[in-house]
Design a protein around this motif. Structure first.
Motif, short mmCIF file in Angstrom:
data_model
loop_
_atom_site.label_atom_id
_atom_site.label_comp_id
_atom_site.label_asym_id
_atom_site.label_seq_id
_atom_site.Cartn_x
_atom_site.Cartn_y
_atom_site.Cartn_z
N UNK A 95 35.15 -4.67 -14.62
CA UNK A 95 34.46 -3.74 -13.96
C UNK A 95 33.07 -3.58 -14.97
N UNK A 96 33.17 -4.04 -15.81
CA UNK A 96 32.04 -4.19 -16.94
C UNK A 96 30.85 -4.83 -16.39
N UNK A 97 31.37 -5.99 -15.78
CA UNK A 97 30.19 -7.17 -15.35
C UNK A 97 30.21 -7.13 -14.00
N UNK A 98 30.80 -6.41 -13.16
CA UNK A 98 30.74 -6.40 -11.72
C UNK A 98 29.51 -5.86 -11.14
N UNK A 99 29.06 -6.41 -10.28
CA UNK A 99 27.90 -5.85 -9.62
C UNK A 99 27.65 -6.70 -8.23
N UNK A 100 26.73 -6.18 -7.43
CA UNK A 100 26.62 -6.58 -6.02
C UNK A 100 26.18 -8.17 -6.11
N UNK A 101 25.66 -8.60 -7.07
CA UNK A 101 25.14 -10.05 -6.94
C UNK A 101 26.19 -11.19 -7.27
N UNK A 102 27.12 -10.69 -7.97
CA UNK A 102 28.16 -11.45 -8.63
C UNK A 102 29.66 -11.14 -8.34
N UNK A 103 29.86 -10.30 -7.25
CA UNK A 103 31.22 -10.05 -7.02
C UNK A 103 32.05 -10.94 -6.50
N UNK A 104 31.59 -12.21 -5.83
CA UNK A 104 32.50 -13.20 -5.31
C UNK A 104 32.71 -14.08 -6.65
N UNK A 105 31.89 -14.29 -7.35
CA UNK A 105 32.08 -15.12 -8.66
C UNK A 105 33.07 -14.57 -9.58
N UNK A 106 32.78 -13.18 -9.90
CA UNK A 106 33.74 -12.56 -10.67
C UNK A 106 34.91 -12.46 -9.95
#
Length: 158
Positions: A95-106
């Motif tokens: 959740x600390x690194x979660x964002x709209x642009x990286x949700x699939x990668x994460x």
């Protein structure tokens, strides 16, 4: 003293792995730069995910007897850390690194990390499945990282 040592289940095969993983993840989670969550969200997420992990242990491990961690009759330190620290720390880091642009990668990255932890625990002999399959873990990890944790983040941000 002997009963305390016995109840910690320190003599189980592979108990070193959940101890090592939980210590590393906890240290990273505590000292990582907080970007997507603050300490309040950290605290809430750690508690909620830890609680839900213990519920899943009660259902999958105890009631349905699909998996054992360490000694089947003892909830030792390795099982405690496997359900209390590892999922909670992974959730906080995610959740600390979660964002709209990286949700699939994460989502894919944390699914792979979770699968590697599970496979590692199986390979060292600490996790003993009795009907639980890696093919059940994959969709479970996908649902948790792709849908449940982002939904949890929305709720705690309100």
């Amino acid at each position: 003293m002997k009963s305390i040592i016995k109840n910690l289940d320190l003599h189980s095969q592979g108990v070193w792995l959940p101890i090592l993983i939980s210590v590393l993840l906890l240290i990273y989670a505590l000292f990582m730069p907080k970007k997507g969550i603050g300490w309040k969200e950290f605290y809430i997420t750690f508690g909620v995910v830890g609680y839900l992990a213990w519920i899943s242990d009660s259902v999958l491990g105890k009631m349905l007897d699909l998996v054992d961690f360490g000694h089947p009759k003892i909830t030792g330190i390795g099982e405690f850390l496997s359900y209390s620290i590892i999922p909670s720390a992974l959730a906080v880091i995610y959740l600390n690194y979660f964002g709209k642009h990286n949700k699939w990668l994460l989502t894919i990255l944390f699914m792979i990390i979770s699968l590697m932890i599970e496979l590692g625990m199986r390979s060292v002999g600490y996790m003993k499945p009795h009907g639980w399959s890696i093919f059940l873990s994959i969709p479970l990890y996908f649902i948790v990282f792709r849908f449940l944790l982002p939904l949890h983040r929305k709720w705690i941000k309100c």
